[in-house]
Motif scaffolding. Sequence first.
Motif, PDB file in Angstrom:
ATOM      1  N   ALA A  22       0.842  -1.198   0.000  1.00 37.42           N
ATOM      2  CA  ALA A  22       0.000   0.000   0.000  1.00 37.42           C
ATOM      3  C   ALA A  22       0.874   1.243   0.000  1.00 37.42           C
ATOM      4  N   MET A  24       2.441   4.389   1.285  1.00 35.02           N
ATOM      5  CA  MET A  24       2.610   4.893   2.660  1.00 35.02           C
ATOM      6  C   MET A  24       3.637   6.009   2.698  1.00 35.02           C
ATOM      7  N   CYS A  25       3.172   7.211   3.047  1.00 33.31           N
ATOM      8  CA  CYS A  25       4.057   8.373   3.151  1.00 33.31           C
ATOM      9  C   CYS A  25       5.173   8.094   4.140  1.00 33.31           C
ATOM     10  N   GLN A 100       1.905   6.769  -6.582  1.00 29.27           N
ATOM     11  CA  GLN A 100       0.612   7.371  -6.273  1.00 29.27           C
ATOM     12  C   GLN A 100       0.706   8.882  -6.535  1.00 29.27           C
ATOM     13  N   HIS A 163      -4.630   9.347  -6.608  1.00 29.77           N
ATOM     14  CA  HIS A 163      -5.096   9.353  -5.209  1.00 29.77           C
ATOM     15  C   HIS A 163      -6.394  10.159  -5.117  1.00 29.77           C
ATOM     16  N   HIS A 166      -9.114   9.447   0.941  1.00 29.54           N
ATOM     17  CA  HIS A 166      -8.622  10.005   2.207  1.00 29.54           C
ATOM     18  C   HIS A 166      -8.813  11.508   2.386  1.00 29.54           C
ATOM     19  N   ARG A 216      -7.434   5.217  -6.422  1.00 33.73           N
ATOM     20  CA  ARG A 216      -7.710   4.854  -5.033  1.00 33.73           C
ATOM     21  C   ARG A 216      -8.874   5.704  -4.513  1.00 33.73           C
ATOM     22  N   SER A 250     -10.100   1.995  -0.227  1.00 31.24           N
ATOM     23  CA  SER A 250      -9.813   2.365   1.145  1.00 31.24           C
ATOM     24  C   SER A 250     -11.053   3.052   1.699  1.00 31.24           C
ATOM     25  N   TYR A 265     -11.676  -4.882   7.879  1.00 31.28           N
ATOM     26  CA  TYR A 265     -12.775  -3.905   7.999  1.00 31.28           C
ATOM     27  C   TYR A 265     -13.152  -3.230   6.678  1.00 31.28           C
ATOM     28  N   GLY A 285      -6.582  -3.617   4.576  1.00 28.79           N
ATOM     29  CA  GLY A 285      -6.912  -2.991   5.851  1.00 28.79           C
ATOM     30  C   GLY A 285      -6.739  -3.996   6.965  1.00 28.79           C
ATOM     31  N   ILE A 287      -4.798  -6.453   7.251  1.00 31.38           N
ATOM     32  CA  ILE A 287      -4.476  -7.844   6.907  1.00 31.38           C
ATOM     33  C   ILE A 287      -3.110  -8.139   7.520  1.00 31.38           C
ATOM     34  N   LEU A 307      -1.115  -4.606   1.619  1.00 31.26           N
ATOM     35  CA  LEU A 307      -0.592  -4.633   2.982  1.00 31.26           C
ATOM     36  C   LEU A 307       0.110  -3.313   3.239  1.00 31.26           C
ATOM     37  N   GLY A 308      -0.206  -2.698   4.347  1.00 33.23           N
ATOM     38  CA  GLY A 308       0.479  -1.473   4.734  1.00 33.23           C
ATOM     39  C   GLY A 308       1.400  -1.753   5.893  1.00 33.23           C
ATOM     40  N   LEU A 312       5.504  -2.860   6.849  1.00 33.10           N
ATOM     41  CA  LEU A 312       6.488  -2.043   7.592  1.00 33.10           C
ATOM     42  C   LEU A 312       7.142  -2.899   8.670  1.00 33.10           C
TER      43      LEU A 312
HETATM   44  C1  LIG Z   1       2.786   5.297   7.650  1.00 33.45           C
HETATM   45  C2  LIG Z   1       1.572   5.292   6.756  1.00 33.45           C
HETATM   46  C3  LIG Z   1       1.513   6.187   5.686  1.00 33.45           C
HETATM   47  C4  LIG Z   1       0.427   6.162   4.800  1.00 33.45           C
HETATM   48  N1  LIG Z   1       0.439   6.957   3.675  1.00 33.45           N
HETATM   49  C5  LIG Z   1      -0.501   6.788   2.710  1.00 33.45           C
HETATM   50  C6  LIG Z   1      -0.352   7.401   1.437  1.00 33.45           C
HETATM   51  O1  LIG Z   1       0.647   8.028   1.127  1.00 33.45           O
HETATM   52  N2  LIG Z   1      -1.348   7.200   0.530  1.00 33.45           N
HETATM   53  C7  LIG Z   1      -2.451   6.438   0.821  1.00 33.45           C
HETATM   54  O2  LIG Z   1      -3.340   6.298  -0.035  1.00 33.45           O
HETATM   55  N3  LIG Z   1      -2.578   5.804   1.997  1.00 33.45           N
HETATM   56  C8  LIG Z   1      -1.628   5.938   2.935  1.00 33.45           C
HETATM   57  N4  LIG Z   1      -1.704   5.219   4.104  1.00 33.45           N
HETATM   58  C9  LIG Z   1      -2.780   4.221   4.262  1.00 33.45           C
HETATM   59  C10 LIG Z   1      -2.297   2.843   3.797  1.00 33.45           C
HETATM   60  O3  LIG Z   1      -2.081   2.839   2.397  1.00 33.45           O
HETATM   61  C11 LIG Z   1      -3.308   1.718   4.134  1.00 33.45           C
HETATM   62  O4  LIG Z   1      -4.511   1.967   3.449  1.00 33.45           O
HETATM   63  C12 LIG Z   1      -3.594   1.647   5.627  1.00 33.45           C
HETATM   64  O5  LIG Z   1      -2.386   1.649   6.385  1.00 33.45           O
HETATM   65  C13 LIG Z   1      -4.417   0.391   5.984  1.00 33.45           C
HETATM   66  O6  LIG Z   1      -3.726  -0.775   5.640  1.00 33.45           O
HETATM   67  P1  LIG Z   1      -2.924  -1.648   6.768  1.00 33.45           P
HETATM   68  O7  LIG Z   1      -3.932  -1.958   7.844  1.00 33.45           O
HETATM   69  O8  LIG Z   1      -2.468  -2.864   6.022  1.00 33.45           O
HETATM   70  O9  LIG Z   1      -1.817  -0.793   7.288  1.00 33.45           O
HETATM   71  C14 LIG Z   1      -0.661   5.274   5.029  1.00 33.45           C
HETATM   72  C15 LIG Z   1      -0.607   4.418   6.137  1.00 33.45           C
HETATM   73  C16 LIG Z   1       0.484   4.407   6.982  1.00 33.45           C
HETATM   74  C17 LIG Z   1       0.527   3.425   8.129  1.00 33.45           C
END
Ligand SMILES: Cc1cc2nc3c(=O)[nH]c(=O)nc-3n(C[C@H](O)[C@H](O)[C@H](O)COP(=O)(O)O)c2cc1C
Length: 340
Positions: A22, A24-25, A100, A163, A166, A216, A250, A265, A285, A287, A307-308, A312
């Motif tokens: 996924a 992730m910033c 993204q 994007h 969110h 997204r 999302s 969820y 979400g 997973i 997977l987010g 990590l």
């Molecule tokens: C550190 C972090 C940074 C994130 N940055 C973004 C982002 O840049 N773009 C985005 O669409 N979602 C971002 N998200 C959301 C994730 O892409 C993901 O949808 C969310 O963490 C849920 O998945 P997970 O439960 O597997 O972590 C971020 C989440 C985390 C934890």
Amino acid sequence: MANLFSEFRVKNMALKNRIVMAPMCMYTADTDGKAKDWHYTHYTSRAAGGTGLIILEATAVEKRGRISDWDLGIWSGEHIEGLRRLVDGCHSNGAKIGVQLAHAGRKSQAAADYPIAPSPIPYDHNYRTPKEMNKADIEAAVESFRAGAERANEAGFDTIEIHAAHGYLINEFLSPLTNHRTDEYGGSMENRARFLKDILQAVASVWPEEKPVIVRVSAEEFVEGGNRPEDLANILNLIKGEGIDLVNVSTGGVVNVSPEGYPGYQIRHAEIIRQNTGLPVIAGGLITSPLMAEEIIRNERADLIFLGRELLRNPYWPLQAARELQHDIEWPKQYRRAKS
Ligand SMILES: Cc1cc2nc3c(=O)[nH]c(=O)nc-3n(C[C@H](O)[C@H](O)[C@H](O)COP(=O)(O)O)c2cc1C
């Protein structure tokens, strides 16, 4: 035989498995938005760990579209070299990679510029009141997505993800909670979808026909009067002909409400989008377990899983998942002695 490790093809992008990193910033670029060694290590580790598709973090198409001063950027030709290094590094470790393309809209907290949005409503009291976008601002933002897509192609990305989730700029147009406009960009669902439609058309003018485009979305806004998954499906049905190949599903972020997440969820939202639009979806979400991911794919609730945070915690999750599901996959040759 695990379906999680079956191939998936969309347009000319062939993925070796159904596992997506996924976006992730990392908030780790300097204020110039250029990718650093950290980004290289971070993304190539997940590629070596067996992830099929890596989606780079929100990468700003214009400077004032950054969430923070430390976002990655793609608003200038000077960003291409650093991004290409990430692309090449992930490719040589066996993964496909997308970026993204993002604009934070009213949620920008970058210091240098004022934020813009469809309507002058702040996100909450910690955020600035955005400038209401006029037609020229809308055209400029659309153009920045077009130019971002062009640079993404030059950098060699296999796909781009727009994007629209969110509560960032595109989502602010899509949601009746944040879009109070009375012109052709506000009001009806068709009008609220117009900004994203313009972006898709602009992107299609430069993004190669054979490469897929992902969008997204936040399929649930968790507030009365906000969009629900069925609304998002209707919006996507209005504009999917402009070139949407895959939807990354999302939720949330439009208003400052965050219901507690629980494993899976967001999967039912993805299922609704998949069923009502006929488009392939990426679902995720919370997973964490390979069996849970396998269940989602095998039951055709989604085409790919993201997977987010689990990635990590563990960049090698895909390698371990294959072991746990007793599916034989290729390991990096340097790590083969740890395979069995
Ligand atoms: C550190 C972090 C940074 C994130 N940055 C973004 C982002 O840049 N773009 C985005 O669409 N979602 C971002 N998200 C959301 C994730 O892409 C993901 O949808 C969310 O963490 C849920 O998945 P997970 O439960 O597997 O972590 C971020 C989440 C985390 C934890």
